[in-house]
Motif scaffolding. Structure first.
Motif, PDB file in Angstrom:
ATOM      1  N   GLU B  96      84.761  50.598  64.151  1.00 17.07           N
ATOM      2  CA  GLU B  96      84.360  51.823  64.075  1.00 17.07           C
ATOM      3  C   GLU B  96      85.268  52.809  64.596  1.00 17.07           C
ATOM      4  N   ASN B  97      86.073  52.346  65.478  1.00 14.68           N
ATOM      5  CA  ASN B  97      86.987  53.303  66.167  1.00 14.68           C
ATOM      6  C   ASN B  97      88.307  53.488  64.827  1.00 14.68           C
ATOM      7  N   VAL B  98      88.667  52.402  64.367  1.00 18.89           N
ATOM      8  CA  VAL B  98      89.784  52.671  63.256  1.00 18.89           C
ATOM      9  C   VAL B  98      89.153  53.252  62.227  1.00 18.89           C
ATOM     10  N   SER B  99      88.173  53.259  61.897  1.00 23.41           N
ATOM     11  CA  SER B  99      87.421  54.002  60.962  1.00 23.41           C
ATOM     12  C   SER B  99      87.357  55.343  61.026  1.00 23.41           C
ATOM     13  N   PHE B 100      86.989  55.549  62.403  1.00 21.18           N
ATOM     14  CA  PHE B 100      86.848  57.207  62.758  1.00 21.18           C
ATOM     15  C   PHE B 100      88.188  57.872  62.533  1.00 21.18           C
ATOM     16  N   TYR B 101      89.319  57.381  63.014  1.00 23.10           N
ATOM     17  CA  TYR B 101      90.570  57.966  62.950  1.00 23.10           C
ATOM     18  C   TYR B 101      91.033  57.901  61.499  1.00 23.10           C
ATOM     19  N   ALA B 102      90.712  56.806  60.535  1.00 21.12           N
ATOM     20  CA  ALA B 102      90.835  56.925  59.173  1.00 21.12           C
ATOM     21  C   ALA B 102      90.293  57.984  58.453  1.00 21.12           C
ATOM     22  N   ARG B 103      89.069  58.136  58.990  1.00 21.20           N
ATOM     23  CA  ARG B 103      88.159  59.480  58.306  1.00 21.20           C
ATOM     24  C   ARG B 103      88.842  60.651  58.877  1.00 21.20           C
ATOM     25  N   LEU B 104      89.201  61.115  59.829  1.00 22.66           N
ATOM     26  CA  LEU B 104      89.704  62.319  60.340  1.00 22.66           C
ATOM     27  C   LEU B 104      90.979  62.649  59.382  1.00 22.66           C
ATOM     28  N   MET B 105      91.941  61.461  59.023  1.00 21.79           N
ATOM     29  CA  MET B 105      93.152  61.556  58.345  1.00 21.79           C
ATOM     30  C   MET B 105      92.804  61.705  56.785  1.00 21.79           C
ATOM     31  N   ASP B 106      91.292  61.537  56.544  1.00 25.11           N
ATOM     32  CA  ASP B 106      91.253  61.380  55.084  1.00 25.11           C
ATOM     33  C   ASP B 106      91.904  60.315  54.358  1.00 25.11           C
ATOM     34  N   ALA B 107      92.000  59.303  55.097  1.00 21.93           N
ATOM     35  CA  ALA B 107      92.520  57.964  54.512  1.00 21.93           C
ATOM     36  C   ALA B 107      91.541  56.801  54.496  1.00 21.93           C
ATOM     37  N   TYR B 108      90.093  57.242  54.694  1.00 21.51           N
ATOM     38  CA  TYR B 108      89.499  55.923  54.829  1.00 21.51           C
ATOM     39  C   TYR B 108      89.108  55.205  53.744  1.00 21.51           C
ATOM     40  N   SER B 109      89.100  53.870  53.813  1.00 20.28           N
ATOM     41  CA  SER B 109      88.795  52.883  52.863  1.00 20.28           C
ATOM     42  C   SER B 109      88.452  51.367  53.562  1.00 20.28           C
ATOM     43  N   PRO B 110      87.040  50.766  53.372  1.00 15.95           N
ATOM     44  CA  PRO B 110      87.038  49.668  54.236  1.00 15.95           C
ATOM     45  C   PRO B 110      88.081  48.522  54.203  1.00 15.95           C
ATOM     46  N   PRO B 111      88.778  48.398  53.046  1.00 17.73           N
ATOM     47  CA  PRO B 111      89.937  47.626  52.978  1.00 17.73           C
ATOM     48  C   PRO B 111      91.152  47.876  53.814  1.00 17.73           C
TER      49      PRO B 111
END
Lengths: 378, 237
Positions: B96-111
């Motif tokens: 959840e932490n890593v996903s949150f920061y990925a979303r902030l950077m507009d770089a989220y994908s589960p893989p």
């Protein structure tokens, strides 16, 4: 033997160690000027307010009097009514009564119908008519109590004249409304504001304390995005909380209400916008969670006391009236009373004005939160 | 200074009230290297990193990162930052932490999130709340949060504080691999053996850059056997 002594030593109290803890706490307090100031200031503010409000004398209630019978007994009745310190009596005509009460210009009106002198003489005749604004819990009891006093004075003077049971018409709400029905709307606003403020202030403080705000500041996030994200996140929970309070008060406690519950949600939503941003702004002045909590007596308690929940704002000193009109809870309280007790809609001028005031408060808090964010990140 | 520098700072001054944290500093960092900011506590390392990231603005001077003037929102999405504090949400899980920061950077994908967690060797604890992890594990998660959006520039503020020697070695091996992939790294440290692993070093003291070069150059210039000794000689001059 030595083992036993060891156990005894472990369990014995050492005053020096206890004193060391107490001294450390004293040192921490001495250096925490904000906490020290709050410890002294907060009780003084709250107790002063309470002392003032508890001793507050209610202002006379404006009551209309429509005299359709000008006979001497009725004239005496009206003179006794005007003499009561409870009322500020204004002469009106029967056809004006409902409009004046509905607009809030007067809280109630007494109509003395033609032929009421017969009733006063103990003969068959028309009843006294009373029109009350049922949206205020005190109005009907105070008016009926006043009329009973008039009746007693007349009875003492004339030996025998007794007031018949008046015919009471309610412009809003009705006799089925109990004290809780009037308080429920204000509780919804108070709980929503209080919990959202507290959660945001502590949540945001943690954001600073754990260094996550620093990482957010280094990301492409704008300050407005942070504020909006917080508003959305906490706003959803505030809505859920408002739904729980509404469901519980309406369906479990069984309060009476007469407005559209969706408008109640809208008012709570706008109030929450202000509360979230106020939480962000004030949390930038706190270094610890304890300090964020310490703002409650200064920020939340005065709102609970001055927002017209327990004491009517018009009865307060002009200074406190001014303060009350700066507080968001006052407008939320007004708006929710208008909707839930009077059944008014969002297009009603008074509800729209209250919503406008809440929006203005939220806008000011958004600006302050943005300034606070800049302060917190730099 | 060459014009194709990844970071170029000129005449930087940053004051906090009467305290001058950065005092007329010039800096040039070439792309794809690890640049170490070496100095004692309070020497201005963290302030300099925050200036380079654009979190705070200088009172004087200018900063250009990858040809763009700081602060720049586009630039921020290409930079990774691991602050000195862990900067994690303790009640959220690693994922959840890593996903949150990925979303902030507009770089989220589960893989991508999964891959980043594997990269820092935390796959077995991906579903654990951060509050249940050891200090070293939290550092790894913090690094994953800084890496998840594949930044081309990475700012690390004392990334190995409280980390055991084995994990510290793993971190530095990883930084070297990132360099090989073209990532420029700026790292604050006051640990001398870590400083030895940096491509170039800037010695900071009281907000000023005392000396700059490779570890070998700095030792030679100061006539010292160790970096620590070199630092002390430069700061006494």
């Amino acid at each position: 033997m030595s083992h036993q002594r060891g156990n005894t030593e472990k369990r014995s109290m050492n005053p020096k160690r206890i004193a060391a803890i107490a001294l450390r706490i004293a040192l921490q307090f001495r250096r925490d000027h904000r906490t020290l100031a709050l410890i002294i200031l907060a009780p003084i503010v709250v107790l002063s307010l309470l002392a003032y409000l508890i001793n507050l004398r209610g202002s006379p209630m404006t009551v209309g009097l429509a005299m359709e019978d000008a006979s001497p007994p009725v004239e005496r009745f009206s003179q006794e009514l005007r003499r009561l310190p409870l009322f500020n009596v204004r002469d009106v005509a029967r056809d004006q009564v409902e409009g004046l009460v509905r607009s809030g210009e007067m809280e109630a009106a007494v109509i003395i119908p033609q032929g009421y002198a017969l009733r006063l003489a103990g003969q068959p005749g028309p009843d006294l008519e009373v029109v009350v604004d049922g949206s205020r819990s005190r109005t009907a009891p105070v008016v009926l109590q006043g009329l009973a006093q008039v009746s007693l004075r007349l009875a003492a003077a004339q030996s025998g004249a007794a007031l018949s049971e008046p015919k009471v018409t309610y412009v809003y709400a009705g006799p089925q409304y109990k004290a809780l029905d009037y308080f429920a709307p204000t509780f919804i606003a108070f709980f929503a504001f209080f919990f959202v403020y507290l959660l945001t202030a502590i949540g945001f403080l943690r954001e600073r304390a754990y260094g996550t705000l620093e990482r957010l500041a280094a990301s492409p996030l704008t300050k407005a995005e942070i504020v909006l994200g917080y508003m959305l996140g906490f706003g959803l929970f505030a809505m859920a909380q408002a739904a729980v309070i509404l469901f519980f008060t309406v369906y479990i406690i069984g309060i009476h209400y007469s407005g559209n519950l969706l408008i109640v949600f809208l008012i709570v939503a706008v109030l929450t916008l202000g509360a979230v941003n106020m939480g962000i702004f004030l949390s930038t002045f706190a270094r610890t969670e304890l300090q964020a909590v310490q703002f409650i007596p200064l920020v939340i308690t005065p709102q609970g006391l001055l927002a017209g929940i327990f004491w009517p704002i018009p009865d307060m000193h002009i200074v406190f009236q001014g303060i009350a009109h700066l507080l968001p809870l006052t407008y939320a309280n007004f708006a929710l009373q208008e909707v839930m007790v009077k059944g008014k809609g969002v297009l009603d001028a008074s509800v729209a004005a209250d919503l406008g005031a809440l929006l203005l408060f939220a806008a000011i808090q958004v600006a302050l939160a943005s300034i606070g964010l800049r302060r917190a990140t730099t | 200074m060459p014009t194709d520098l990844a970071i170029q700072a000129k005449g930087l001054v940053k004051r906090f009230g009467s305290v001058v944290a950065v005092n007329g500093l010039d800096l040039g960092v070439e792309p794809g290297i690890t640049y170490g900011l070496l100095g004692p506590n309070g020497s201005g390392k963290t302030t300099l990193v925050r200036l380079l990231l654009g979190v705070i603005l200088p009172n004087e001077g200018s900063i250009t990162v990858m040809g763009r003037r700081v602060p720049d929102r586009v630039l921020r999405s290409q930079m990774g930052y691991m602050p000195q504090s862990l900067a994690l949400y303790e009640d959220l899980t690693v994922t959840e932490n890593v996903s949150f920061y990925a979303r902030l950077m507009d770089a989220y994908s589960p893989p991508r999130v999964e891959e980043t967690i594997q990269l820092v060797d935390m796959a077995s604890r991906a579903r654990s709340a951060v509050s249940t992890l050891s200090g070293g594990m939290k550092r790894r998660v913090s690094l994953a949060c800084a890496l998840v959006h594949r930044p081309v520039m990475l700012f690390l503020d004392e990334p190995t504080v409280g980390v055991d020697p084995q994990l510290r070695a793993q971190f530095w091996d990883h930084f070297q691999r990132l360099n090989q992939q073209g990532v420029t790294i700026v790292v604050c440290t006051h640990v001398m053996d870590e400083a030895e692993r940096c491509t170039r070093l800037g010695l900071l003291h009281q907000g000023r850059l005392l000396a700059e070069g490779t570890a070998r150059e700095l030792r030679a210039r100061a006539g010292a056997e160790t970096l620590e000794e070199a630092f002390l000689r430069f700061s006494s001059q």
